[in-house]
Enzyme design. Structure first.
Site, short mmCIF file in Angstrom:
data_model
loop_
_atom_site.label_atom_id
_atom_site.label_comp_id
_atom_site.label_asym_id
_atom_site.label_seq_id
_atom_site.Cartn_x
_atom_site.Cartn_y
_atom_site.Cartn_z
N GLU A 1 0.85 -1.20 0.00
CA GLU A 1 0.00 0.00 0.00
C GLU A 1 0.88 1.25 0.00
O GLU A 1 0.94 1.99 0.97
CB GLU A 1 -0.93 -0.02 1.20
CG GLU A 1 -1.99 -1.10 1.11
CD GLU A 1 -2.99 -1.03 2.24
OE1 GLU A 1 -2.63 -0.57 3.34
OE2 GLU A 1 -4.15 -1.45 2.04
N SER B 1 -3.85 2.55 0.98
CA SER B 1 -4.75 2.33 2.11
C SER B 1 -6.12 2.91 1.83
O SER B 1 -6.26 3.92 1.14
CB SER B 1 -4.16 2.99 3.37
OG SER B 1 -5.12 3.03 4.41
#
Length: 369
Positions: A248, A275
């Site tokens: 991420e 995220s």
């Protein structure tokens, strides 16, 4: 509305968790009641728990994605839903995702994009109330997590009182979701764009390319970095094979010298993920990724890229012959044995859910059900 809450909502909509189970606080009496209900459903002799194959249908997958769109959920939902579909022998595809996103309004005014907290959304009726407000766009014959149809669940529950954390379809936060599916010469297999509120739908600008995290961290705050607020930042080499594992990190930071000028958002492109709590104008999951020779591997700093979120296109503006002649910048793949080799040879790209090919159901079909 991060990835964890997004996936909890998907589990609830698909029928893998009881209705109303996504949002109650961990220590609340409601959470204890959900645990009791789960046990009651699992042990009910006259209501055997359905097989996953009965829960995962194209209709229930559509329900799940529409709810996530209405919630302003995580971009990670696309990969997970496609992987879930693959285990059931289904394939959603970028066209379906785009059609569902385009025809679903954003109803939840919750962080990170909105103003309220998940407790407020729970007080507004939670996932069942979102399902009710989307009932003209979803299939309420799909199974809920208590063994009933969603239509029965909603019929039993009284509509929630008006609450500022949750709008209705007549007064949405936005007419369509922030997740835009895009495809073009830079992403033939597609990618997903999370468009920040107020960001231009069309962007044509030069790029600055970073090859992996070490390169990004070494240069992003360099005062001599040749960037303006209009520059498009590109991070490559961090897809499911290149990283490996698709971390991420696609939410590239704003260069320090631009932050000091008050710049809060820039267009960013990556073959990584980000995220669910990240915001901004970010294009992720570029497919095929650069590590397998996707077009991103041939992009160079200074190239012009054109993005049209409305049309769903993302293209480089390099002459075709010149682009084809370039050598791709690719990370070496040295795994000769073990899990690393298994991963390299069998993991699927984001458009197929990043699952192992040998774990998907045999004979993917693209029927509507």
């Amino acid at each position: 509305m991060g990835t964890a809450t997004t996936m909890a909502a998907i589990a609830e909509v698909l029928g893998f968790a009881p209705p109303g189970s996504t949002l109650p606080a961990a220590a609340s009496s409601a959470r204890r009641e959900i645990a009791r209900l789960t046990g009651a459903v699992l042990t009910a002799a006259d209501n055997p728990w359905p097989r996953p194959s009965e829960l995962v249908t194209m209709a229930s997958l559509e329900n799940a994605f529409r709810v996530i769109t209405a919630l302003g959920g995580s971009t990670n939902a696309l990969i997970h839903l496609e992987a879930i579909a693959g285990r059931a022998g289904l394939r959603i595809g970028i066209e379906r995702f785009e059609q569902w996103s385009r025809t679903t309004p954003v109803l939840a005014d919750v962080r990170p994009a909105g103003s309220f907290l998940l407790d407020d959304l729970d007080a507004a009726g939670g996932i069942p109330e979102v399902m009710r407000r989307l009932s003209d766009r979803i299939d309420t014959d799909a199974l809920a997590g208590d063994g009933r149809r969603w239509s029965e669940v909603l019929a039993e529950r009284a509509p929630a009182a008006a609450h500022p954390a949750l709008r209705d379809t007549q007064n949405p936060i936005a007419e369509r979701g922030a997740l835009r599916m895009t495809r073009g010469s830079l992403a033939p297999g597609g990618c997903v764009m999370k468009l920040a509120a107020g960001a231009p739908a069309v962007r044509r600008a030069p790029v600055v390319v970073f090859d992996g995290l070490d390169d990004l961290y070494a240069r992003i705050d360099d005062p001599d970095l040749d960037v303006t607020p209009e520059t498009i930042l590109v991070l490559r080499g961090l897809g499911v094979i290149g990283a490996p594992g698709m971390p991420e990190v696609g939410h590239l930071p704003i260069p320090r010298k631009l932050m000091e000028q008050g710049v809060e958002d820039m267009t960013r492109i990556s073959d990584a993920r980000m995220s669910g709590t990240s915001t901004g104008s970010v294009i992720l999951h570029v497919t095929p990724e650069s590590a397998v020779g996707g077009p991103l591997a041939k992009l160079r700093t200074g190239d012009i890229v054109e993005i049209d979120a409305g049309a769903g296109t993302i293209d480089h503006c390099v002459p075709a012959a010149e682009f084809a002649a370039r050598e791709p910048v690719m990370q070496p793949m040295t795994a000769e044995r073990g899990y690393a080799r298994l991963h390299r040879e069998h993991v699927l790209q984001p458009d197929a859910g990043c699952d192992f090919d040998f774990l998907t159901a045999a004979g993917l079909n693209t029927d509507s059900r």
